[in-house]
Write an enzyme that holds these catalytic residues in place. Structure first.
Site, PDB file in Angstrom:
ATOM      1  N   HIS A 126      16.344  36.471 -19.488  1.00  6.17           N
ATOM      2  CA  HIS A 126      15.980  35.623 -20.742  1.00  6.17           C
ATOM      3  C   HIS A 126      15.087  34.427 -20.126  1.00  6.17           C
ATOM      4  O   HIS A 126      14.797  33.726 -21.166  1.00  6.17           O
ATOM      5  CB  HIS A 126      17.157  35.146 -21.501  1.00  6.17           C
ATOM      6  CG  HIS A 126      18.085  34.509 -20.467  1.00  6.17           C
ATOM      7  ND1 HIS A 126      18.701  34.615 -19.385  1.00  6.17           N
ATOM      8  CD2 HIS A 126      18.257  33.047 -20.588  1.00  6.17           C
ATOM      9  CE1 HIS A 126      19.194  33.454 -18.474  1.00  6.17           C
ATOM     10  NE2 HIS A 126      19.151  32.715 -19.437  1.00  6.17           N
ATOM     11  N   ASP A 127      14.800  34.168 -18.990  1.00  9.01           N
ATOM     12  CA  ASP A 127      13.983  32.862 -18.585  1.00  9.01           C
ATOM     13  C   ASP A 127      12.643  33.330 -18.156  1.00  9.01           C
ATOM     14  O   ASP A 127      12.066  32.486 -17.680  1.00  9.01           O
ATOM     15  CB  ASP A 127      14.847  32.294 -17.377  1.00  9.01           C
ATOM     16  CG  ASP A 127      15.950  31.612 -17.719  1.00  9.01           C
ATOM     17  OD1 ASP A 127      16.135  31.069 -19.017  1.00  9.01           O
ATOM     18  OD2 ASP A 127      17.020  31.343 -16.918  1.00  9.01           O
ATOM     19  N   ASP A 129      25.788  30.015 -14.107  1.00 11.52           N
ATOM     20  CA  ASP A 129      24.794  29.690 -14.279  1.00 11.52           C
ATOM     21  C   ASP A 129      24.312  28.522 -13.252  1.00 11.52           C
ATOM     22  O   ASP A 129      25.209  27.364 -13.115  1.00 11.52           O
ATOM     23  CB  ASP A 129      24.802  29.052 -15.787  1.00 11.52           C
ATOM     24  CG  ASP A 129      23.335  28.459 -16.162  1.00 11.52           C
ATOM     25  OD1 ASP A 129      22.243  29.457 -16.340  1.00 11.52           O
ATOM     26  OD2 ASP A 129      23.287  27.541 -16.395  1.00 11.52           O
ATOM     27  N   GLU A 160      23.966  32.676 -10.340  1.00 12.89           N
ATOM     28  CA  GLU A 160      22.381  32.233 -10.328  1.00 12.89           C
ATOM     29  C   GLU A 160      21.894  31.420  -9.249  1.00 12.89           C
ATOM     30  O   GLU A 160      22.314  30.250  -9.468  1.00 12.89           O
ATOM     31  CB  GLU A 160      22.110  31.999 -11.838  1.00 12.89           C
ATOM     32  CG  GLU A 160      20.453  31.760 -12.133  1.00 12.89           C
ATOM     33  CD  GLU A 160      19.976  31.070 -12.801  1.00 12.89           C
ATOM     34  OE1 GLU A 160      18.877  31.048 -13.723  1.00 12.89           O
ATOM     35  OE2 GLU A 160      20.632  29.938 -13.283  1.00 12.89           O
ATOM     36  N   ASP A 204      28.777  34.154 -19.289  1.00  9.96           N
ATOM     37  CA  ASP A 204      27.987  33.140 -18.602  1.00  9.96           C
ATOM     38  C   ASP A 204      28.750  31.776 -18.501  1.00  9.96           C
ATOM     39  O   ASP A 204      28.909  31.120 -19.307  1.00  9.96           O
ATOM     40  CB  ASP A 204      26.635  33.232 -19.340  1.00  9.96           C
ATOM     41  CG  ASP A 204      25.625  32.934 -18.624  1.00  9.96           C
ATOM     42  OD1 ASP A 204      25.676  32.172 -17.712  1.00  9.96           O
ATOM     43  OD2 ASP A 204      24.455  33.213 -18.952  1.00  9.96           O
TER      44      ASP A 204
HETATM   45  O1  TEU Z   1      18.571  28.727 -15.470  1.00  5.15           O
HETATM   46  C1  TEU Z   1      18.791  27.745 -14.452  1.00  5.15           C
HETATM   47  C2  TEU Z   1      17.485  27.731 -13.781  1.00  5.15           C
HETATM   48  O2  TEU Z   1      17.709  27.020 -12.534  1.00  5.15           O
HETATM   49  C3  TEU Z   1      16.138  28.433 -14.074  1.00  5.15           C
HETATM   50  O3  TEU Z   1      15.539  27.444 -14.438  1.00  5.15           O
HETATM   51  C4  TEU Z   1      15.769  29.154 -12.803  1.00  5.15           C
HETATM   52  O4  TEU Z   1      15.522  28.068 -11.962  1.00  5.15           O
HETATM   53  C5  TEU Z   1      14.364  29.663 -13.059  1.00  5.15           C
HETATM   54  O5  TEU Z   1      14.679  30.656 -14.045  1.00  5.15           O
HETATM   55  C6  TEU Z   1      14.087  30.334 -11.813  1.00  5.15           C
HETATM   56  O6  TEU Z   1      12.768  30.567 -11.922  1.00  5.15           O
HETATM   57  C7  TEU Z   1      19.736  28.692 -16.174  1.00  5.15           C
HETATM   58  C8  TEU Z   1      19.644  29.662 -17.599  1.00  5.15           C
HETATM   59  O7  TEU Z   1      19.281  30.831 -17.024  1.00  5.15           O
HETATM   60  C9  TEU Z   1      18.531  28.982 -18.306  1.00  5.15           C
HETATM   61  O8  TEU Z   1      18.530  29.677 -19.520  1.00  5.15           O
HETATM   62  C10 TEU Z   1      19.076  27.669 -18.708  1.00  5.15           C
HETATM   63  O9  TEU Z   1      18.061  27.089 -19.434  1.00  5.15           O
HETATM   64  C11 TEU Z   1      19.311  26.897 -17.595  1.00  5.15           C
HETATM   65  O10 TEU Z   1      20.365  27.539 -16.681  1.00  5.15           O
HETATM   66  C12 TEU Z   1      20.341  25.626 -17.983  1.00  5.15           C
HETATM   67  O11 TEU Z   1      21.485  25.801 -18.386  1.00  5.15           O
END
Ligand code: TEU
Ligand code: CA
Length: 553
Positions: free
Chosen positions: A325-326, A199, A256, A98
């Site tokens: 994981h989000d 990311d 992402e 990542d």
């Molecule tokens: O997530 C980035 C991010 O933009 C998310 O908030 C995304 O917009 C959302 O899931 C969409 O609904 C990444 C990682 O996956 C997350 O765990 C981190 O907290 C974030 O970046 C910051 O590094």
């Protein structure tokens, strides 16, 4: 085809903190991942995406990196990482890491230097601004709540943090920053990793001048995605990044890319102008929202996913996913984790997994892990959850009402420890787990499902091996059937020789599926219910959350 492995792969996402603890300190670690590689291999998946394992003070569980070239102590050492990479390769699998390049930790030496004085050579590596009339430089809200700016007393300026206050945004406009990032990326490439999940990459470019968001409702801070997500000019950065790092390596790159729409996909993943192999887009997950839109709209879901399927056809590639994981667990949101736990887990699986693209499975999804309801905010860890709780309390919202929101929507829903068995703490740790295990581990766990051929896990294994056996599930053309049907998601995959039908009832009611061709039970390839033998039929009666896959020709 040169990139065939990237297209034919099935990905497995690991959140290392919650996957497997090897030394009893309650925290998952790299040796724990190594212990479980045979499980991942046996599942049939062959590319592992591991969430950040770099040195980090852990404000956002590793997404706040303080050293790009070192390993988080909780997780082990660089020797452990090297061993992991070797063991993955020896099982004929791949490992992608990542890359967090939008921001660092505020404890990264770059930021420490940058914050040390206004004249520091690294001052411009981050985004520093003067306040405006004793307030923040603009009204942007952080994605994790509150202002996107933090005041620094020492130098009397504010720095920008789109995510947490401990995740200052790097200034990509500064060439030295980009050079330094490319150096670290190349260092990992030379180590022999097989690619990256990149990311928050759609956030690296900010709107020039950092203007205020329009604020008709006179809020204190305004959601500011329009100013820092998928901004004009971002492709210049992305092109340079690719040219200077991975363009000459046979690696998988998955961006992402929140905020990217299907009609822009050509610029991201297209044959001519693409910068990466595939992206995680969020339009489909955006359709579900704990607060505003709790029920899944199947017609809309079909529209969005089909737009991506058709938009990239012959020109680009999808990354397919329904969990990460989000996000809360899909069986608890889109599905029904009570009455139809098994059926809805497997129907959701068949629905997305057999489309065109490289599918990813998030740890625990393959056993139908569910959301969790911890009573106290103390049981939660996510910085976004903690901010939400604090801000809502300040607004006067009652504890119980906030907990309801957290139960439905929190990212910690998907971060509880992996449920390996019905032993204490689900076999995740012999110590005290860093986050409580979901109490349902006694019934929902890997061990129980491994023995049961009707389990969700067994369904996933059959589905994965079917995808691997039949090329048409990778390369075949996707065509949606019954776009207006409010219960059924059905589509065909058509290759030169084969044609397959995937049909899923995503509702809690019986459904009737009328096709303009016939299928017969002797050509049934996969199902999550017992299907009675039937001669060629064009009308299929489906039980709640029933899923079937047929060969049509
Ligand atoms: O997530 C980035 C991010 O933009 C998310 O908030 C995304 O917009 C959302 O899931 C969409 O609904 C990444 C990682 O996956 C997350 O765990 C981190 O907290 C974030 O970046 C910051 O590094
Ligand atoms: Ca450990």
């Amino acid at each position: 085809m040169e990139k065939a492995w990237r297209r034919e792969a099935v990905g497995y996402q690991i959140y290392p903190r919650s996957f497997q603890d090897s030394n009893g300190d309650g925290i998952g670690d790299l040796q724990g991942v190594i212990e479980r590689l045979d499980y991942i291999k046996d599942l049939g998946t062959d590319v592992i995406w591991i969430c950040p394992m770099y040195k980090s003070p852990n404000d956002d569980n590793g997404y706040d990196i303080s050293d790009y070239q070192d390993i988080m102590e909780d997780f082990g050492t660089m020797e452990d990482f090297d061993q992991l990479l070797e063991e993955v390769h020896s099982r004929d699998m791949k490992l992608i890491i990542d890359l967090v390049l939008n921001h660092t930790s505020d404890e990264h030496p770059w930021f420490v230097e940058s914050a040390s004085s206004k004249d520091d050579p690294k001052r411009d590596w981050y985004i520093w601004r003067d306040g405006k009339g004793g307030k923040e430089p603009n009204n942007w809200e952080s994605i994790f709540g509150g202002s996107a700016w933090k005041y620094d007393e020492k130098t009397d300026q504010y720095f920008l943090h789109v995510f947490s206050t401990k995740q200052p945004d790097l200034n990509w406009e500064n060439e030295e920053v980009r050079d330094a990032l490319y150096d670290t990326v190349n260092w990992w490439l030379d180590k022999g990793i097989d690619g990256f999940r990149i990311d928050a990459i759609s956030h690296i470019k900010k709107r020039p001048g950092l203007p205020d968001m329009p604020n008709p409702k006179k809020k204190k801070y305004v959601s500011s995605f329009d100013m820092h997500m998928n901004q004009k000019g971002i492709h210049t950065f992305l092109q340079e990044f690719k040219d200077r790092t991975y363009s000459n390596y046979d690696v998988m790159t998955v961006g992402e890319a929140n905020g990217v729409k299907a009609d822009e996909a050509e610029l991201w993943v297209g044959k001519e102008n693409g910068k990466m192999d595939m992206i995680f887009q969020f339009e489909h997950l955006g359709l579900w929202d704990a607060e505003t839109n709790p029920d899944l709209d199947i017609v809309e879901l079909k529209k969005v996913l089909s737009r991506w399927q058709k938009g990239l056809e012959g020109n680009g590639w999808n990354a397919l996913f329904i969990e990460n994981h989000d996000k809360p667990r899909v069986v608890s949101t889109w599905g029904d984790d009570k009455e139809y736990w098994k059926e809805s887990s497997t129907a959701m699986a068949a629905m997305y997994f057999l489309m065109q693209g490289t599918p990813f499975i998030y740890q625990g999804q393959e056993i139908g892990m569910t959301n969790v309801q911890f009573p106290s905010i103390e049981d939660y860890d996510d910085v976004a959850v903690k901010n939400l709780y604090r801000l809502k309390r300040e607004e006067g919202v009652k504890h119980q009402d906030i907990m309801e929101i957290i139960w439905a929507s929190s990212r910690d829903n998907s971060r509880t420890p992996m449920q390996w068995s019905d032993e204490e703490n689900s076999g995740f740790t012999t110590g005290t787990p860093w986050m409580k295990v979901n109490p349902n581990y006694k019934t929902i766990n890997v061990k129980a499902q491994e023995k049961d051929e009707h389990s969700i896990l067994s369904f996933y294994k059959r589905m994965i091996s079917l995808k691997k056996e039949e090329d048409v599930f990778t390369y075949g053309i996707y065509d949606l059937l019954l776009p207006e049907d409010e219960q059924i998601y059905a589509y065909t995959r058509t290759g030169e020789k084969d044609k397959m039908l995937v049909v899923t009832n995503l509702s809690t009611e019986d459904a009737v599926c009328e096709l303009d061709f016939k299928v017969s039970s002797e050509n049934l390839l996969l199902s999550n219910h017992a299907v009675e033998a039937h001669t060629p039929e064009s009308v299929l009666s489906l039980k709640p959350y029933e899923a079937r896959v047929y060969r049509v020709k």
